[in-house]
Enzyme design. Structure first.
Site, PDB file in Angstrom:
ATOM      1  N   GLY A 138       0.784  -1.239   0.000  1.00  0.00           N
ATOM      2  CA  GLY A 138       0.000   0.000   0.000  1.00  0.00           C
ATOM      3  C   GLY A 138       0.810   1.280   0.000  1.00  0.00           C
ATOM      4  N   SER A 139       2.084   1.221  -0.401  1.00  0.00           N
ATOM      5  CA  SER A 139       2.875   2.465  -0.373  1.00  0.00           C
ATOM      6  C   SER A 139       2.393   3.452  -1.436  1.00  0.00           C
ATOM      7  CB  SER A 139       4.367   2.174  -0.541  1.00  0.00           C
ATOM      8  OG  SER A 139       4.659   1.679  -1.818  1.00  0.00           O
ATOM      9  N   ASN A 140       1.929   2.958  -2.569  1.00  0.00           N
ATOM     10  CA  ASN A 140       1.372   3.878  -3.580  1.00  0.00           C
ATOM     11  C   ASN A 140       0.071   4.499  -3.089  1.00  0.00           C
ATOM     12  OD1 ASN A 140       2.845   4.067  -6.356  1.00  0.00           O
ATOM     13  ND2 ASN A 140       3.093   1.940  -5.701  1.00  0.00           N
ATOM     14  N   MET A 194      -3.367  -7.097  -7.123  1.00  0.00           N
ATOM     15  CA  MET A 194      -2.812  -8.277  -7.788  1.00  0.00           C
ATOM     16  C   MET A 194      -3.893  -9.300  -8.119  1.00  0.00           C
ATOM     17  SD  MET A 194       0.150  -7.275  -8.090  1.00  0.00           S
ATOM     18  CE  MET A 194       1.694  -6.644  -7.441  1.00  0.00           C
ATOM     19  N   ARG A 195      -4.851  -8.879  -8.915  1.00  0.00           N
ATOM     20  CA  ARG A 195      -5.911  -9.785  -9.356  1.00  0.00           C
ATOM     21  C   ARG A 195      -6.041  -9.713 -10.866  1.00  0.00           C
ATOM     22  NH1 ARG A 195      -8.159 -13.619  -6.827  1.00  0.00           N
ATOM     23  NH2 ARG A 195     -10.066 -13.307  -8.014  1.00  0.00           N
ATOM     24  N   ASN A 222      -4.152   1.684 -13.955  1.00  0.00           N
ATOM     25  CA  ASN A 222      -3.255   0.819 -13.193  1.00  0.00           C
ATOM     26  C   ASN A 222      -1.829   1.314 -13.358  1.00  0.00           C
ATOM     27  OD1 ASN A 222      -2.413  -1.530 -11.723  1.00  0.00           O
ATOM     28  ND2 ASN A 222      -1.815  -2.480 -13.656  1.00  0.00           N
ATOM     29  N   HIS A 235       2.128  -0.111 -13.459  1.00  0.00           N
ATOM     30  CA  HIS A 235       2.882  -1.353 -13.600  1.00  0.00           C
ATOM     31  C   HIS A 235       4.365  -1.014 -13.559  1.00  0.00           C
ATOM     32  CE1 HIS A 235       3.443  -5.531 -14.646  1.00  0.00           C
ATOM     33  NE2 HIS A 235       4.358  -5.159 -15.524  1.00  0.00           N
TER      34      HIS A 235
HETATM   35  C1  GAR Z   1       3.981  -1.466  -7.218  1.00  0.00           C
HETATM   36  O1  GAR Z   1       5.340  -1.513  -7.566  1.00  0.00           O
HETATM   37  C2  GAR Z   1       3.128  -1.637  -8.456  1.00  0.00           C
HETATM   38  O2  GAR Z   1       3.681  -1.059  -9.595  1.00  0.00           O
HETATM   39  C3  GAR Z   1       3.065  -3.128  -8.582  1.00  0.00           C
HETATM   40  O3  GAR Z   1       2.925  -3.580  -7.265  1.00  0.00           O
HETATM   41  C4  GAR Z   1       3.608  -2.685  -6.378  1.00  0.00           C
HETATM   42  C5  GAR Z   1       2.681  -2.349  -5.246  1.00  0.00           C
HETATM   43  O4  GAR Z   1       3.371  -1.691  -4.225  1.00  0.00           O
HETATM   44  N1  GAR Z   1       1.996  -3.540  -9.425  1.00  0.00           N
HETATM   45  C6  GAR Z   1       2.054  -4.577 -10.254  1.00  0.00           C
HETATM   46  O5  GAR Z   1       3.028  -5.302 -10.344  1.00  0.00           O
HETATM   47  C7  GAR Z   1       0.803  -4.796 -11.086  1.00  0.00           C
HETATM   48  N2  GAR Z   1       1.032  -5.769 -12.089  1.00  0.00           N
HETATM   49  P1  GAR Z   1       2.564  -0.947  -3.063  1.00  0.00           P
HETATM   50  O6  GAR Z   1       1.521  -1.936  -2.542  1.00  0.00           O
HETATM   51  O7  GAR Z   1       3.592  -0.627  -2.036  1.00  0.00           O
HETATM   52  O8  GAR Z   1       1.911   0.265  -3.658  1.00  0.00           O
END
Ligand code: GAR
Length: 194
Positions: free
Chosen positions: A12-14, A87-88, A103, A105
């Site tokens: 959840g950092s984003n 991640m679904r 999204n 990526h």
């Molecule tokens: C992020 O790096 C995002 O780009 C990636 O998961 C991480 C989530 O980090 N997403 C994917 O790989 C989607 N295919 P977070 O939970 O700390 O935000």
């Protein structure tokens, strides 16, 4: 104020970064997760964001999970649905009903789609690496690209490489959201802090 709903599955950092950087400019109406153990739940709680936990393991099929997910999102009537580490793999139930989802990526799409994108990108002999924000459609990581950011690779360790990727995400994603919602960045409380 424009409303977003954020979907996440883990750290959840984003989510936290978006909420902080767009604070006062965008309402995070809800954070929705499929994972009751996600650390992002603690972050959302600290930020006072309403949380919806929809545990995908309680559903007999991908479609039945997506139906509840779609209903839950629609209750909030968001201007934009923001996937941040969600991640679904989505079924057509989702993509036919939710047209305003984006999204992020952690690779320069169309390269390195799917899981473990940072590791795949790190293991490649590419001299640049980066991140992509794209519209969500029925192809995994295949929707129209909205924006990208990249850096030139040095001799980073995997950890350093991943940190650079996340830094790009933390800069790019709030800016893309602000642009899509037609919010002035100057007025947004955009700080460099995460
Ligand atoms: C992020 O790096 C995002 O780009 C990636 O998961 C991480 C989530 O980090 N997403 C994917 O790989 C989607 N295919 P977070 O939970 O700390 O935000």
């Amino acid at each position: 104020m424009k409303k977003i709903v954020i979907l996440f599955s883990g750290n959840g950092s984003n989510l936290e970064n978006i909420a902080k950087k767009l604070h006062g400019k965008v309402e995070v109406a809800a954070a929705i997760t499929n994972n009751p153990q996600a650390y992002g739940i603690q972050r959302a709680k600290r930020l006072g964001i309403p949380i919806e936990i929809i545990d995908h393991r309680e559903f007999p099929s991908r479609e039945s999970f997506d139906e509840v997910l779609v209903q839950t999102i629609k209750q909030y009537n968001p201007d934009l649905v923001v996937m941040a580490g969600f991640m679904r793999i989505l079924s057509p139930i989702f993509t036919k009903n939710i047209k305003n989802a984006i999204n992020i990526h952690p690779s320069l799409l169309p390269l390195f789609k799917g899981a473990k994108a940072i590791e795949k990108s790190y293991a490649s002999d590419m001299k640049v690496a980066g991140v992509t924000v794209h519209w969500v459609n029925d192809e995994l990581d295949g929707g129209k690209i909205i924006d990208q950011a990249c850096f030139h690779r040095e001799d980073e360790s995997l950890e350093e490489f991943a940190a650079k990727i996340h830094e790009l995400e933390y800069n790019l994603y709030p800016r893309v959201i602000a642009n899509l919602l037609d919010i002035s960045l100057q007025k947004a409380s955009l700080s460099q802090e995460v």
